[in-house]
Motif scaffolding. Structure first.
Motif, PDB file in Angstrom:
ATOM      1  N   PRO A   1     -30.757  65.509  -8.313  1.00  0.00           N
ATOM      2  CA  PRO A   1     -31.697  64.454  -7.932  1.00  0.00           C
ATOM      3  C   PRO A   1     -30.938  63.262  -7.356  1.00  0.00           C
ATOM      4  N   HIS A   2     -31.423  62.754  -6.255  1.00  0.00           N
ATOM      5  CA  HIS A   2     -30.787  61.587  -5.629  1.00  0.00           C
ATOM      6  C   HIS A   2     -31.849  60.860  -4.827  1.00  0.00           C
ATOM      7  N   ARG A   3     -31.549  59.650  -4.446  1.00  0.00           N
ATOM      8  CA  ARG A   3     -32.399  58.945  -3.481  1.00  0.00           C
ATOM      9  C   ARG A   3     -31.488  58.572  -2.327  1.00  0.00           C
ATOM     10  N   ASP A   4     -32.039  58.533  -1.124  1.00  0.00           N
ATOM     11  CA  ASP A   4     -31.173  58.403   0.051  1.00  0.00           C
ATOM     12  C   ASP A   4     -30.591  56.996   0.185  1.00  0.00           C
ATOM     13  N   ALA A   5     -31.110  56.032  -0.580  1.00  0.00           N
ATOM     14  CA  ALA A   5     -30.496  54.695  -0.604  1.00  0.00           C
ATOM     15  C   ALA A   5     -29.018  54.803  -0.999  1.00  0.00           C
TER      16      ALA A   5
ATOM     17  N   GLN B   1     -36.793  59.814  -5.697  1.00  0.00           N
ATOM     18  CA  GLN B   1     -35.760  60.827  -5.908  1.00  0.00           C
ATOM     19  C   GLN B   1     -36.265  62.198  -5.466  1.00  0.00           C
ATOM     20  N   HIS B   2     -35.329  63.029  -5.061  1.00  0.00           N
ATOM     21  CA  HIS B   2     -35.656  64.395  -4.664  1.00  0.00           C
ATOM     22  C   HIS B   2     -34.473  65.297  -4.972  1.00  0.00           C
ATOM     23  N   LYS B   3     -34.736  66.593  -5.089  1.00  0.00           N
ATOM     24  CA  LYS B   3     -33.700  67.546  -5.502  1.00  0.00           C
ATOM     25  C   LYS B   3     -34.071  68.935  -5.004  1.00  0.00           C
TER      26      LYS B   3
ATOM     27  N   PHE C   1     -34.778  64.612   8.580  1.00  0.00           N
ATOM     28  CA  PHE C   1     -34.315  63.450   9.353  1.00  0.00           C
ATOM     29  C   PHE C   1     -35.095  62.242   8.868  1.00  0.00           C
ATOM     30  N   ARG C   2     -34.682  61.111   9.317  1.00  0.00           N
ATOM     31  CA  ARG C   2     -35.303  59.861   8.902  1.00  0.00           C
ATOM     32  C   ARG C   2     -35.702  59.068  10.134  1.00  0.00           C
ATOM     33  N   ILE C   3     -36.784  58.315  10.032  1.00  0.00           N
ATOM     34  CA  ILE C   3     -37.187  57.427  11.124  1.00  0.00           C
ATOM     35  C   ILE C   3     -37.303  56.006  10.564  1.00  0.00           C
TER      36      ILE C   3
HETATM   37 FE   LIG Z   1     -31.900  63.308   0.360  1.00  0.00          FE
END
Ligand SMILES: [Fe+2]
Ligand SMILES: O=C(O)CCC(=O)C(=O)O
Length: 248
Positions: free
Chosen positions: A142-146, A201-203, A218-220
């Motif tokens: 689990p992580h967050r992209d921050a 969070q996502h995993k 991807f991120r926008i």
């Molecule tokens: Fe991620």
């Protein structure tokens, strides 16, 4: 123990820009025409031309791609994959068409509906990230992209290119930051999940199926809520991005 990225974040203080409206931070599923934006075919073609990444078994479908096991977790192997994506003009062209013709207008419409019709730019990750997860016990914590230097003004997009009913392996995302209520994205090719992965969070669990999971993410960054000049102090590797002005 907190990851290196989490420790850097604690020292970084405030993130820049206005906070993204809560209405945009809720998880949503978008659909696109696979015949118009056939990323699955373009990825399969890219992989067919890259025997160092793995080989196709049987029918040549993406689920049957026997990828080298390090592709999912080893950093050098992922960098190699990333270089292949960055050199794949056809794949990148389809990706940019999808972002510019479908996702950016959709985001602008959402903002208009929220009463924020200011002219703005969007900042999309370029190239996108391709994930190849062959069957194995490897998983993504689990992580967050921050933690990786992403800002609150960015939205995550995640799309499977393989059949979820076969791979049974997907991204699990919590509904709001630290809620802990992880749910699998039960979506298939032609669908894209949007979520606020900077803070939610996502995993990914281990792929215990006999099929390979392939997905793209991807991120926008949303102009007005995203500061293109900001960087998390201490983070060296950030995704590259391109800017596009939205038509009103
Ligand atoms: Fe991620
Ligand atoms: O699909 C994966 O393996 C991880 C995806 C992820 O962490 C993300 O999209 O931010």
């Amino acid at each position: 123990m907190a990851s290196k990225g989490e420790r850097l974040l604690l020292g970084a203080g405030q993130m820049p820009a206005r906070p993204l409206p809560p209405e945009l931070r809720r998880q949503e599923v978008l659909r696109f025409e696979t015949a118009r934006f056939d990323l699955r075919r373009a990825v399969a073609e890219m992989l067919r031309a890259a025997p160092d990444l793995g080989h196709f078994d049987d029918d040549g479908s993406l689920e049957r791609f026997a990828g080298r096991s390090e592709l999912f977790r080893s950093f050098p192997a992922r960098q190699n994959l990333h270089r292949r994506v960055a050199a794949s003009d056809e794949l990148l062209g389809i990706y940019e068409d999808l972002v510019r013709q479908e996702l950016v207008p959709w985001l602008q419409q959402r903002l208009n509906a929220l009463g924020d019709a200011d002219p703005r730019s969007f900042f999309y990750q370029y190239p996108p990230t391709l994930r190849i997860q062959p069957p194995s016990g490897e998983f993504k914590r689990p992580h967050r992209d921050a933690e990786y230097g992403h800002q609150i003004g960015e939205l995550n997009f995640w799309m499977p290119l393989t059949d979820y009913s076969l791979t049974q392996t997907s991204l699990w995302v919590e509904s709001s930051p630290d809620a802990g209520d992880f749910q699998a994205l039960a979506i298939d090719y032609g669908e894209i999940a949007m979520f606020h992965g900077t803070l939610c969070q996502h995993k990914v669990p281990a792929n215990t199926s006999p099929y390979t999971r392939v997905s793209m993410d991807f991120r926008i960054g949303v102009g007005g809520y995203f500061d293109p000049s900001w960087q998390l102090p201490g983070i060296k590797k950030v995704h590259l991005r391109r800017e596009v002005r939205a038509d009103q």
